[in-house]
Write a protein that holds these residues in place. Structure first.
Motif, short mmCIF file in Angstrom:
data_model
loop_
_atom_site.label_atom_id
_atom_site.label_comp_id
_atom_site.label_asym_id
_atom_site.label_seq_id
_atom_site.Cartn_x
_atom_site.Cartn_y
_atom_site.Cartn_z
N ILE A 64 0.16 2.67 1.22
CA ILE A 64 -1.24 2.29 1.33
C ILE A 64 -2.13 2.80 0.34
O ILE A 64 -3.08 2.20 -0.27
N PHE A 65 -1.88 4.13 0.58
CA PHE A 65 -2.93 4.97 -0.38
C PHE A 65 -2.72 4.68 -1.70
O PHE A 65 -3.71 4.45 -2.56
N LEU A 66 -1.52 4.40 -2.24
CA LEU A 66 -1.10 3.99 -3.71
C LEU A 66 -1.78 2.88 -3.91
O LEU A 66 -2.44 2.63 -5.04
N LEU A 67 -1.64 1.84 -3.17
CA LEU A 67 -2.32 0.63 -3.43
C LEU A 67 -3.76 0.63 -3.54
O LEU A 67 -4.31 0.09 -4.42
N PHE A 68 -4.36 1.60 -2.40
CA PHE A 68 -5.90 1.90 -2.71
C PHE A 68 -6.35 2.34 -4.15
O PHE A 68 -7.17 1.76 -4.51
N TYR A 108 -4.11 1.48 11.97
CA TYR A 108 -3.05 0.81 12.16
C TYR A 108 -1.50 1.48 12.28
O TYR A 108 -0.90 1.52 13.12
N VAL A 109 -1.35 1.93 11.12
CA VAL A 109 0.04 2.32 10.87
C VAL A 109 0.09 3.58 11.79
O VAL A 109 1.18 3.93 12.43
N TYR A 110 -0.79 4.63 11.77
CA TYR A 110 -0.68 5.86 12.71
C TYR A 110 -0.62 5.75 13.98
O TYR A 110 0.21 6.02 14.90
N ILE A 111 -1.43 4.46 14.63
CA ILE A 111 -1.30 4.26 15.91
C ILE A 111 -0.27 3.89 16.48
O ILE A 111 0.42 3.84 17.63
N THR A 112 0.30 2.80 15.42
CA THR A 112 1.75 2.42 15.65
C THR A 112 2.68 3.24 15.91
O THR A 112 3.55 3.10 16.72
N TRP A 143 -10.81 -0.73 3.97
CA TRP A 143 -9.44 -1.27 4.18
C TRP A 143 -8.35 -0.08 4.26
O TRP A 143 -7.47 0.03 5.18
N LEU A 144 -8.62 0.97 3.48
CA LEU A 144 -7.68 2.11 3.31
C LEU A 144 -7.86 2.77 5.04
O LEU A 144 -6.70 3.09 5.61
N ILE A 201 8.00 4.96 10.37
CA ILE A 201 6.84 4.27 10.19
C ILE A 201 5.77 4.71 9.32
O ILE A 201 4.93 3.86 8.70
N LEU A 202 5.75 6.10 9.08
CA LEU A 202 4.63 6.73 8.37
C LEU A 202 4.84 6.60 6.84
O LEU A 202 3.94 6.81 6.03
N ILE A 203 5.93 6.06 6.41
CA ILE A 203 6.27 5.65 5.01
C ILE A 203 5.19 4.82 4.62
O ILE A 203 4.85 4.90 3.30
N ALA A 204 4.62 4.03 5.41
CA ALA A 204 3.71 2.99 4.83
C ALA A 204 2.44 3.68 4.40
O ALA A 204 1.67 3.19 3.50
#
Length: 275
Positions: A248-252, A221-225, A214-215, A241-244
């Motif tokens: 995401i890594f912290l949530l992982f 998804y974020v990078y291609i966006t 999932w990570l 956009i890259l702030i996400a």
């Protein structure tokens, strides 16, 4: 007479100057552009109609090029967006005018969803329902919401000035489709080979691997966006956009430490949705 002709020829502007002058005069002239000028020839409605009409004309679709794009979305997504810039220069639009990519994406969704349904042990009608949800809800409906969000935000806040052309909604949807494909293959195809014998277990390595899938999918998804909007010259501050990514890594890290397996949770959600 020949001497006069020679002087006249040498003093005439070069073709590049003429074309540059023509382009400049077209931009600054108060007169409307000619009918063969592609910038204003096709409205958004006309483009959408032509795109949807081509959905039924498979012989006019370039599936080979669409497959090339799918491959490079994994290994070098920047190259895919170079083609979008080329289309803007030649056809006055960033969005795809060939639905081949969408058709192939739907085919991939159906095939991988059948594999997912088999792993989940779904019945025939449950499998059909599962495919319907994945294609029309998870991909298209959610994609419409995400594309509309980015379309509104980029046009309102990220353009360098209000005189620059709007970002096409169709292009925002194309960016979503591009970003959706790598997570689809990671989560709906590659992950299936590890689910029953490893990811579905209660071990630490099981939830680590499941959450890693999932990570990677969300990171893609974020990078291609980001690449999709960063390649447009008249947009600013697209790096926001890259702030996400760190979020995401912290949530992982958090969900892995507390013992939550995201893959098992989503599998249970998929089962609940079709039962």
């Amino acid at each position: 007479m020949s001497q006069y002709s020679h002087v006249k020829y040498t003093q005439s502007p070069t073709p590049s100057v003429v074309s540059g002058y023509s382009s400049a005069s077209r931009l600054h002239s108060p007169l409307p552009p000619p009918a063969n000028h592609r910038r204003d020839c096709l409205s958004a409605t006309t483009k959408s109609y032509k795109y949807l009409r081509r959905l039924l004309k498979f012989n006019q679709m370039d599936f080979e090029f669409a497959l090339w794009q799918m491959l490079y979305l994994f290994v070098a997504p920047q190259k895919v967006y170079r083609n979008f810039n080329y289309r803007k220069q030649t056809k006055s639009q960033f969005a795809r005018d060939d639905p081949a990519f969408l058709v192939l994406l739907v085919v991939c969704l159906c095939v991988t969803s059948l594999g997912f349904a088999y792993v989940l042990g779904l019945s025939f009608w449950q499998s059909i329902s599962f495919i319907f949800y994945v294609v029309f809800v998870d991909c298209i409906f959610v994609g419409i919401i995400i594309a509309s969000f980015f379309w509104a935000v980029t046009n309102r806040y990220l353009r360098t000035n209000s005189l620059e052309p709007d970002i096409e909604w169709g292009y925002a949807f194309d960016v979503h489709l591009n970003a959706f494909f790598p997570p689809l293959m990671l989560l709906h195809f590659i992950q299936l080979f590890f689910y029953n014998w490893l990811i579905s277990q209660t071990w630490f390595i099981s939830r680590f691997l499941g959450n890693t899938f999932w990570l990677m999918g969300m990171g893609y998804y974020v990078y291609i966006t980001f690449l999709g909007y960063n390649c447009i010259p008249h947009l600013k501050n697209t790096r926001i956009i890259l702030i996400a990514l760190p979020i995401i890594f912290l949530l992982f890290l958090v969900v892995t430490i507390i013992g939550w397996n995201a893959t098992i949770s989503f599998v249970n959600f998929y089962k609940y949705r079709v039962y």
